[in-house]
Write a protein that holds these residues in place. Structure first.
Motif, mmCIF file in Angstrom:
data_model
loop_
_atom_site.group_PDB
_atom_site.id
_atom_site.type_symbol
_atom_site.label_atom_id
_atom_site.label_comp_id
_atom_site.label_asym_id
_atom_site.label_seq_id
_atom_site.Cartn_x
_atom_site.Cartn_y
_atom_site.Cartn_z
ATOM 1 N N PHE A 230 69.959 38.387 -8.968
ATOM 2 C CA PHE A 230 69.821 39.553 -8.328
ATOM 3 C C PHE A 230 69.959 39.597 -7.118
ATOM 4 C CE2 PHE A 230 65.832 37.737 -8.089
ATOM 5 C CZ PHE A 230 65.226 38.011 -6.885
ATOM 6 N N TRP B 108 71.587 32.358 -21.574
ATOM 7 C CA TRP B 108 70.432 32.211 -22.035
ATOM 8 C C TRP B 108 70.517 31.378 -23.441
ATOM 9 C CZ3 TRP B 108 66.193 34.104 -19.640
ATOM 10 C CH2 TRP B 108 66.412 34.958 -18.770
ATOM 11 N N HIS C 288 68.567 32.665 -14.501
ATOM 12 C CA HIS C 288 69.513 32.969 -15.415
ATOM 13 C C HIS C 288 69.960 34.550 -14.931
ATOM 14 C CE1 HIS C 288 69.366 29.187 -17.643
ATOM 15 N NE2 HIS C 288 68.002 29.616 -17.873
ATOM 16 N N ILE C 289 68.997 35.099 -14.167
ATOM 17 C CA ILE C 289 69.115 36.674 -13.666
ATOM 18 C C ILE C 289 69.482 36.506 -12.332
ATOM 19 C CG2 ILE C 289 67.987 38.725 -13.531
ATOM 20 C CD1 ILE C 289 65.897 37.778 -15.777
ATOM 21 N N ILE D 5 62.315 43.823 -16.076
ATOM 22 C CA ILE D 5 63.543 42.993 -16.284
ATOM 23 C C ILE D 5 63.575 41.999 -17.315
ATOM 24 C CG2 ILE D 5 65.140 41.683 -15.026
ATOM 25 C CD1 ILE D 5 64.487 43.130 -12.515
ATOM 26 N N ALA E 176 70.278 43.702 -10.638
ATOM 27 C CA ALA E 176 70.016 42.549 -11.406
ATOM 28 C C ALA E 176 71.409 42.290 -12.618
ATOM 29 C CB ALA E 176 68.918 42.284 -12.020
ATOM 30 N N GLU E 177 71.721 41.079 -12.768
ATOM 31 C CA GLU E 177 72.788 41.006 -13.634
ATOM 32 C C GLU E 177 72.495 39.664 -14.390
ATOM 33 O OE1 GLU E 177 76.379 39.057 -15.070
ATOM 34 O OE2 GLU E 177 75.607 38.557 -13.402
ATOM 35 N N THR E 178 72.730 39.673 -15.751
ATOM 36 C CA THR E 178 72.743 38.305 -16.628
ATOM 37 C C THR E 178 73.601 38.607 -17.729
ATOM 38 O OG1 THR E 178 71.268 36.795 -17.526
ATOM 39 C CG2 THR E 178 70.716 39.313 -17.833
ATOM 40 N N VAL F 143 65.701 42.067 -20.861
ATOM 41 C CA VAL F 143 66.459 40.748 -21.203
ATOM 42 C C VAL F 143 66.202 40.290 -22.465
ATOM 43 C CG1 VAL F 143 67.070 38.536 -20.482
ATOM 44 C CG2 VAL F 143 67.038 40.040 -18.707
#
Length: 178
Positions: A162, A137, A159-160, A95, A130-132, A99
């Motif tokens: 999930f 960032w 920042h991630i 992950i 998971a989403e970002t 990113v």
């Protein structure tokens, strides 16, 4: 036999010797050209990488992941990746790599969606999502993500975001107990 009849044969012979000599010089000429090409290649401008439909497979294939990719999607600046779940630490590392790829190596990805699936009874079940977003960032946060992650389980930067499913919680607990 008169001399004027031998003259064309003499020119032909000298031309043949000259051709053989020049052909023998080709490898040396190629080495000097190759040296010039190498020095030019070192000074290429820094190009921003744009992810496009045409480059999606090649770009994602260059990301060294531990987990097997099941599906990759690219739509309206959103990168969606489905992974096969293995060890939670390796998935967490993957992950982070995705990113970094999305926000450091490319410049037109605005959001990353990652789903991790496990196999159970011949069918896939969702373990985590998971989403970002890129806006979350900074360069400093991305530099921290480049450092090796410590600890067990799925501790990820804030920042991630999930979500673990009940199967995902069991998945992490099974690896923690072994």
């Amino acid at each position: 036999m008169p001399v004027y009849r031998l003259f064309p044969w003499g020119i032909l012979g000298i031309g043949g010797i000259l051709a053989v000599y020049l052909l023998a010089q080709l490898p040396q000429m190629e080495q000097s050209l190759q040296h010039r090409r190498e020095s030019v290649a070192a000074f290429q401008p820094n190009r921003t990488k744009w992810l496009t439909d045409d480059r999606l497979v090649d770009a994602i294939a260059g990301v060294p992941l531990h987990s097997r990719m099941l599906k990759v999607g690219w739509d309206h600046a959103i990168l969606a990746v489905d992974l096969q779940g293995g060890k939670p630490e390796r998935v967490r590392d993957d992950i982070g790599k995705l990113v970094l790829f999305a926000y450091s190596d490319t410049s037109n990805i605005k959001q990353v969606l990652i789903r991790v699936y496990g196999e159970r009874g011949g069918s896939r079940e969702l373990l985590l999502a998971a989403e970002t977003r890129k806006d979350d960032w900074t360069e400093r946060n991305l530099d921290e993500l480049r450092l090796p992650l410590t600890g067990d389980g799925m501790e990820l930067p804030d920042h991630i975001r999930f979500t673990l499913t009940s199967q995902g919680k069991r998945w992490i607990a099974n690896f923690a107990n072994s």
